[in-house]
Scaffold this motif. Structure first.
Motif, PDB file in Angstrom:
ATOM      1  N   GLY A  56      10.344  -1.503  -5.650  1.00 34.91           N
ATOM      2  CA  GLY A  56      11.237  -1.751  -4.517  1.00 34.91           C
ATOM      3  C   GLY A  56      10.479  -2.213  -3.283  1.00 34.91           C
ATOM      4  O   GLY A  56      10.866  -3.194  -2.633  1.00 34.91           O
ATOM      5  N   LEU A  57       9.384  -1.540  -2.964  1.00 36.66           N
ATOM      6  CA  LEU A  57       8.603  -1.952  -1.797  1.00 36.66           C
ATOM      7  C   LEU A  57       7.897  -3.285  -2.034  1.00 36.66           C
ATOM      8  O   LEU A  57       7.746  -4.082  -1.106  1.00 36.66           O
ATOM      9  N   THR A  78       9.755  10.893 -13.934  1.00 37.24           N
ATOM     10  CA  THR A  78       8.871  10.772 -12.779  1.00 37.24           C
ATOM     11  C   THR A  78       8.191   9.412 -12.752  1.00 37.24           C
ATOM     12  O   THR A  78       8.131   8.753 -11.709  1.00 37.24           O
ATOM     13  N   VAL A  79       7.690   8.977 -13.889  1.00 35.04           N
ATOM     14  CA  VAL A  79       7.009   7.680 -13.960  1.00 35.04           C
ATOM     15  C   VAL A  79       7.996   6.549 -13.653  1.00 35.04           C
ATOM     16  O   VAL A  79       7.678   5.622 -12.894  1.00 35.04           O
ATOM     17  N   LEU A  80       9.203   6.625 -14.197  1.00 31.37           N
ATOM     18  CA  LEU A  80      10.198   5.581 -13.926  1.00 31.37           C
ATOM     19  C   LEU A  80      10.603   5.550 -12.456  1.00 31.37           C
ATOM     20  O   LEU A  80      10.717   4.469 -11.861  1.00 31.37           O
ATOM     21  N   LEU A  81      10.826   6.701 -11.861  1.00 33.89           N
ATOM     22  CA  LEU A  81      11.200   6.734 -10.444  1.00 33.89           C
ATOM     23  C   LEU A  81      10.077   6.221  -9.548  1.00 33.89           C
ATOM     24  O   LEU A  81      10.315   5.458  -8.614  1.00 33.89           O
ATOM     25  N   SER A  82       8.859   6.618  -9.843  1.00 32.04           N
ATOM     26  CA  SER A  82       7.742   6.152  -9.010  1.00 32.04           C
ATOM     27  C   SER A  82       7.515   4.651  -9.191  1.00 32.04           C
ATOM     28  O   SER A  82       7.199   3.954  -8.223  1.00 32.04           O
ATOM     29  N   THR A  83       7.714   4.151 -10.393  1.00 36.25           N
ATOM     30  CA  THR A  83       7.620   2.712 -10.619  1.00 36.25           C
ATOM     31  C   THR A  83       8.709   1.988  -9.839  1.00 36.25           C
ATOM     32  O   THR A  83       8.476   0.921  -9.265  1.00 36.25           O
ATOM     33  N   ALA A  88       0.839  -1.206   0.000  1.00 34.28           N
ATOM     34  CA  ALA A  88       0.000   0.000   0.000  1.00 34.28           C
ATOM     35  C   ALA A  88       0.870   1.251   0.000  1.00 34.28           C
ATOM     36  O   ALA A  88       0.572   2.221  -0.713  1.00 34.28           O
ATOM     37  N   CYS A  89       1.943   1.234   0.775  1.00 30.49           N
ATOM     38  CA  CYS A  89       2.858   2.389   0.798  1.00 30.49           C
ATOM     39  C   CYS A  89       3.506   2.597  -0.571  1.00 30.49           C
ATOM     40  O   CYS A  89       3.608   3.729  -1.051  1.00 30.49           O
ATOM     41  N   GLY A  90       3.922   1.517  -1.200  1.00 32.00           N
ATOM     42  CA  GLY A  90       4.533   1.623  -2.529  1.00 32.00           C
ATOM     43  C   GLY A  90       3.564   2.129  -3.568  1.00 32.00           C
ATOM     44  O   GLY A  90       3.884   3.011  -4.368  1.00 32.00           O
ATOM     45  N   TRP A  91       2.362   1.609  -3.545  1.00 30.86           N
ATOM     46  CA  TRP A  91       1.353   2.027  -4.514  1.00 30.86           C
ATOM     47  C   TRP A  91       0.978   3.485  -4.298  1.00 30.86           C
ATOM     48  O   TRP A  91       0.931   4.277  -5.238  1.00 30.86           O
ATOM     49  N   ALA A  92       0.706   3.847  -3.052  1.00 30.88           N
ATOM     50  CA  ALA A  92       0.286   5.221  -2.756  1.00 30.88           C
ATOM     51  C   ALA A  92       1.405   6.216  -3.047  1.00 30.88           C
ATOM     52  O   ALA A  92       1.168   7.271  -3.646  1.00 30.88           O
ATOM     53  N   THR A  93       2.612   5.881  -2.641  1.00 36.42           N
ATOM     54  CA  THR A  93       3.751   6.769  -2.907  1.00 36.42           C
ATOM     55  C   THR A  93       3.926   6.968  -4.399  1.00 36.42           C
ATOM     56  O   THR A  93       4.141   8.090  -4.875  1.00 36.42           O
ATOM     57  N   SER A  94       3.808   5.894  -5.141  1.00 33.02           N
ATOM     58  CA  SER A  94       3.965   5.977  -6.588  1.00 33.02           C
ATOM     59  C   SER A  94       2.955   6.950  -7.187  1.00 33.02           C
ATOM     60  O   SER A  94       3.325   7.852  -7.950  1.00 33.02           O
ATOM     61  N   TYR A  95       1.695   6.803  -6.841  1.00 35.90           N
ATOM     62  CA  TYR A  95       0.673   7.651  -7.450  1.00 35.90           C
ATOM     63  C   TYR A  95       0.693   9.078  -6.922  1.00 35.90           C
ATOM     64  O   TYR A  95       0.549  10.024  -7.686  1.00 35.90           O
ATOM     65  N   VAL A  96       0.868   9.234  -5.616  1.00 38.54           N
ATOM     66  CA  VAL A  96       0.880  10.584  -5.047  1.00 38.54           C
ATOM     67  C   VAL A  96       2.090  11.360  -5.555  1.00 38.54           C
ATOM     68  O   VAL A  96       1.977  12.518  -5.982  1.00 38.54           O
TER      69      VAL A  96
END
Length: 159
Positions: A141-142, A131-136, A56-64
């Motif tokens: 990673g998480l 941005t998309v690559l870093l968030s992915t 959830a943290c990885g998904w939320a961090t990615s989108y936010v």
């Protein structure tokens, strides 16, 4: 047998994070949930809880993170949608790398229509791709940490 099914879901989920055609984090979580249900132990549920929090943290961090950074840079959602649609078309046109190529080309063309062909559209496209690559990468990673927690628990339960 259940552990193999759970493992298959986890692997497909990890691939889904990198190639966003599948709901990656959700499938990883589903795999760990299937395993936890089959285990039926407090330890299994603790592993699922830890994995769910990480995912959830990885998904939320990615989108936010992606949304805020692109909003600050002025890249509209419309350009990302055009890129995503071009990526889906790219899957069928160029096997294996079509999603990435289609997304990049679609995003650039959408930005070029909006900003004009030239430096501004290239800069906007580069920022969006970075941005998309870093968030992915953060989400992956998480998810890999969650997978590691599950693998260690599954290994421990099997021995």
């Amino acid at each position: 047998m259940i552990t193999l099914l759970a493992g298959a879901l986890v692997v497909v989920g990890l691939v889904g994070i990198v190639l966003p055609v599948l709901p990656g984090s959700l499938l990883v979580g589903l795999g760990v949930l299937v395993w936890a249900i089959a285990q039926g132990t407090l330890g299994g549920w603790l592993v699922f809880s830890a994995a769910a929090v990480l995912l959830a943290c990885g998904w939320a961090t990615s989108y936010v993170w992606t949304g805020r950074r692109l909003l600050r840079a002025g890249v509209p959602t419309r350009s990302l949608v055009v890129g995503a649609l071009a990526g889906v078309v790219g899957i069928f046109v160029i096997p294996v790398v079509g999603l990435v190529v289609g997304f990049c080309v679609g995003l650039y063309l959408a930005e070029a229509v909006r900003l004009g062909f030239g430096r501004r559209s290239w800069e906007s496209t580069r920022l969006a791709l970075t941005t998309v690559l870093l968030s992915t990468g953060v989400e992956l990673g998480l998810a890999l940490v969650a997978t590691t927690v599950w693998v260690l628990a599954a290994w421990n339960a099997a021995t």
